[in-house]
Enzyme design. Structure first.
Site, PDB file in Angstrom:
ATOM      1  N   GLU A  88       0.810  -1.220   0.000  1.00  0.00           N
ATOM      2  CA  GLU A  88       0.000   0.000   0.000  1.00  0.00           C
ATOM      3  C   GLU A  88       0.846   1.274   0.000  1.00  0.00           C
ATOM      4  OE1 GLU A  88      -3.093   0.259  -0.402  1.00  0.00           O
ATOM      5  OE2 GLU A  88      -4.073  -1.579   0.255  1.00  0.00           O
ATOM      6  N   GLU A 119       7.815 -22.011   7.761  1.00  0.00           N
ATOM      7  CA  GLU A 119       8.098 -21.140   8.906  1.00  0.00           C
ATOM      8  C   GLU A 119       9.007 -21.794   9.941  1.00  0.00           C
ATOM      9  OE1 GLU A 119       4.759 -21.459  12.208  1.00  0.00           O
ATOM     10  OE2 GLU A 119       3.887 -20.872  10.289  1.00  0.00           O
TER      11      GLU A 119
END
Length: 303
Positions: A88, A119
């Site tokens: 953004e 992960e």
């Protein structure tokens, strides 16, 4: 990492919430009321860690002013939130792609579908940062609701070795990732309404903290005048309309004058505002902004 040694049940984010034990017996409205009541705890938790967030903003600002980058890094929901916030920044603040970066364990494919085991390897976090040619001018922010994701721990350790500024965002106190970073941001939102589902309050808390960090940094970098996003890039009809309204709000000019100034500045909001407020031409406006490193307020005051 050996799952038998994790003992995740001791983490606040993994414990059962006594206020939601009858979740499956509630009416739909009652369920929504319970969710809403739990969500109210998020801003309260963030209020307790504002000094740490402010410190992270100052560190990130220093990194970007030194020519570095801001890099978010996490797994699962945490990683997705970092990618979202990073993506953004270019349209909102006019910064180049690659200035604010979001990394997720398992790569871009993990945005839509879980990548098993990604992960759990600290070496993968280090490798992802190496692939970016990490330097000491960069800042790395690790995100993990649990605060103990190996991918994030490995990345933060490598970033520290390189000499980067670092911060960690977790929803458990005194977490392993907090111990690896210069700044620990740990809003403790309490047990989730749905036990262990950290996409709920923990995810919301991380999103709010990221909003504050990126917006705070961009304000300090001169991307904001008053409370207007004066470096917005008018890349579509909606944003062009917003740019025009920003010029009107900042200057008090009428719509036609704002549009004319934007046309002359190639839809660049800052020089358009400066042209109208200082009554100068577009080239003079651009030169004055350059002299003041793009800070519109300073350009207006400095003459």
């Amino acid at each position: 990492m050996n799952g038998e040694n994790l003992n995740l049940g001791t983490l606040v984010s993994e414990t059962r919430n006594p206020a939601t034990m009858t979740l499956d017996q509630l009416s739909t409205l009652e369920m929504m009321q319970v969710f809403n009541q739990e969500d109210r705890k998020v801003p309260e938790a963030i209020a307790q860690v504002l000094p740490a967030i402010a410190e992270a903003v100052d560190l990130a600002t220093a990194s970007l002013q030194a020519g570095g980058r801001l890099i978010y890094l996490g797994a699962g929901t945490s990683g997705r939130l970092g990618v979202l916030d990073a993506s953004e920044c270019p349209p909102t603040f006019g910064v180049p792609h690659g200035l604010v970066i979001g990394l997720i364990a398992g790569g871009p494919g993990a945005l839509l579908k879980a990548v098993e085991g990604a992960e759990d390897d600290p070496a993968l976090g280090e490798a992802d940062l190496k692939a970016l040619s990490l330097t000491a001018t960069d800042m790395v922010i690790g995100l993990a609701a649990s605060g103990r994701t190996p991918y994030v721990i490995g990345a933060l350790r490598y970033a520290r070795d390189v000499g980067c500024r670092t911060a960690a965002i977790s929803c458990n106190p005194h977490s392993p990732i907090a111990q690896e970073a210069q700044v620990a941001i740990s809003p403790v939102v309490g047990p989730e309404a749905l036990t262990g589902s950290t996409r709920l309050k923990s995810g919301t808390a991380q999103k709010l903290v990221l909003n504050m960090i990126s917006t705070g940094v961009m304000v300090k970098l001169g991307k904001v005048y008053q409370n207007l996003m004066v470096d917005v890039k008018a890349t579509n009809v909606k944003l062009l309309d917003r740019a025009c309204r920003i010029v009107v709000e900042a200057t008090g000019a009428d719509l036609d004058s704002a549009r004319q100034a934007l046309e002359q500045s190639d839809n660049d909001v800052k020089p358009a505002i400066l042209m109208l407020l200082a009554n100068i031409g577009v080239e003079a406006a651009r030169e004055r902004l350059k002299q003041h490193n793009g800070y519109l307020r300073e350009a207006l005051l400095g003459g």
